[in-house]
Design a protein around this motif. Sequence first.
Motif, PDB file in Angstrom:
ATOM      1  N   UNK A  64       0.759  -1.186  -0.075  1.00  0.00           N
ATOM      2  CA  UNK A  64       0.166  -0.035  -0.089  1.00  0.00           C
ATOM      3  C   UNK A  64       0.748   1.245   0.075  1.00  0.00           C
ATOM      4  N   UNK A  65       0.188   2.432   0.006  1.00  0.00           N
ATOM      5  CA  UNK A  65       0.891   3.748   0.063  1.00  0.00           C
ATOM      6  C   UNK A  65       1.774   3.619   1.430  1.00  0.00           C
ATOM      7  N   UNK A  67       2.818   4.019   4.980  1.00  0.00           N
ATOM      8  CA  UNK A  67       1.998   4.758   6.208  1.00  0.00           C
ATOM      9  C   UNK A  67       3.161   5.392   7.289  1.00  0.00           C
ATOM     10  N   UNK A  68       4.128   4.851   7.131  1.00  0.00           N
ATOM     11  CA  UNK A  68       5.412   5.578   7.910  1.00  0.00           C
ATOM     12  C   UNK A  68       6.802   5.294   7.236  1.00  0.00           C
ATOM     13  N   UNK A  69       8.064   5.427   7.881  1.00  0.00           N
ATOM     14  CA  UNK A  69       9.210   5.567   7.493  1.00  0.00           C
ATOM     15  C   UNK A  69       9.311   4.160   6.623  1.00  0.00           C
ATOM     16  N   UNK A  70       9.054   3.027   7.407  1.00  0.00           N
ATOM     17  CA  UNK A  70       9.380   1.646   6.997  1.00  0.00           C
ATOM     18  C   UNK A  70       8.241   0.586   6.778  1.00  0.00           C
ATOM     19  N   UNK A  71       7.124   1.226   6.998  1.00  0.00           N
ATOM     20  CA  UNK A  71       5.799   0.419   6.917  1.00  0.00           C
ATOM     21  C   UNK A  71       5.207   0.763   5.383  1.00  0.00           C
ATOM     22  N   UNK A  72       4.962   0.132   4.582  1.00  0.00           N
ATOM     23  CA  UNK A  72       4.442   0.173   3.295  1.00  0.00           C
ATOM     24  C   UNK A  72       3.514  -1.039   3.044  1.00  0.00           C
ATOM     25  N   UNK A  73       3.063  -2.010   3.987  1.00  0.00           N
ATOM     26  CA  UNK A  73       2.287  -2.860   3.746  1.00  0.00           C
ATOM     27  C   UNK A  73       1.275  -2.989   4.792  1.00  0.00           C
ATOM     28  N   UNK A  74       0.062  -3.626   4.339  1.00  0.00           N
ATOM     29  CA  UNK A  74      -1.095  -3.818   5.394  1.00  0.00           C
ATOM     30  C   UNK A  74      -1.543  -4.960   5.485  1.00  0.00           C
ATOM     31  N   UNK A  75      -2.156  -5.450   6.626  1.00  0.00           N
ATOM     32  CA  UNK A  75      -2.737  -6.759   6.901  1.00  0.00           C
ATOM     33  C   UNK A  75      -4.068  -6.830   6.158  1.00  0.00           C
ATOM     34  N   UNK A  76      -4.361  -7.804   5.461  1.00  0.00           N
ATOM     35  CA  UNK A  76      -5.786  -8.016   4.676  1.00  0.00           C
ATOM     36  C   UNK A  76      -6.408  -9.122   5.533  1.00  0.00           C
ATOM     37  N   UNK A  77      -5.967 -10.162   5.777  1.00  0.00           N
ATOM     38  CA  UNK A  77      -6.732 -11.310   6.786  1.00  0.00           C
ATOM     39  C   UNK A  77      -5.703 -12.119   7.568  1.00  0.00           C
ATOM     40  N   UNK A  78      -6.046 -12.728   8.601  1.00  0.00           N
ATOM     41  CA  UNK A  78      -5.609 -13.730   9.402  1.00  0.00           C
ATOM     42  C   UNK A  78      -6.093 -15.041   8.665  1.00  0.00           C
ATOM     43  N   UNK A  79      -4.941 -15.670   8.010  1.00  0.00           N
ATOM     44  CA  UNK A  79      -5.358 -16.941   7.187  1.00  0.00           C
ATOM     45  C   UNK A  79      -5.840 -18.114   8.157  1.00  0.00           C
TER      46      UNK A  79
END
Length: 83
Positions: A64-65, A67-79
């Motif tokens: 994703x875009x 979110x902070x300096x090192x975060x550019x992933x987001x949780x979709x689901x807990x498999x």
Amino acid sequence: MKANKKTFIGIVVSDKMEKSIVVKVSTRRLHPMYKKYVAWSKKYKAHDEANDANVGDRVRIVECRPVSKEKCWKLIEVVERAR
């Protein structure tokens, strides 16, 4: 907007941060010189808005875009939940 976003499935190795998790994604790669498959892993910091994931859970993350300096992933689901 990017149509094909990368998604990975990995194991949560840390959930100590607020609204953030660290996900370890493991794959197997062909070694360029020895021509054998070796285990390879990388850690990604992902945004977890609801603090839903815990250590040991198998989760799906998507890029994703930033979110902070090192975060550019987001949780979709807990498999799969950890036992």
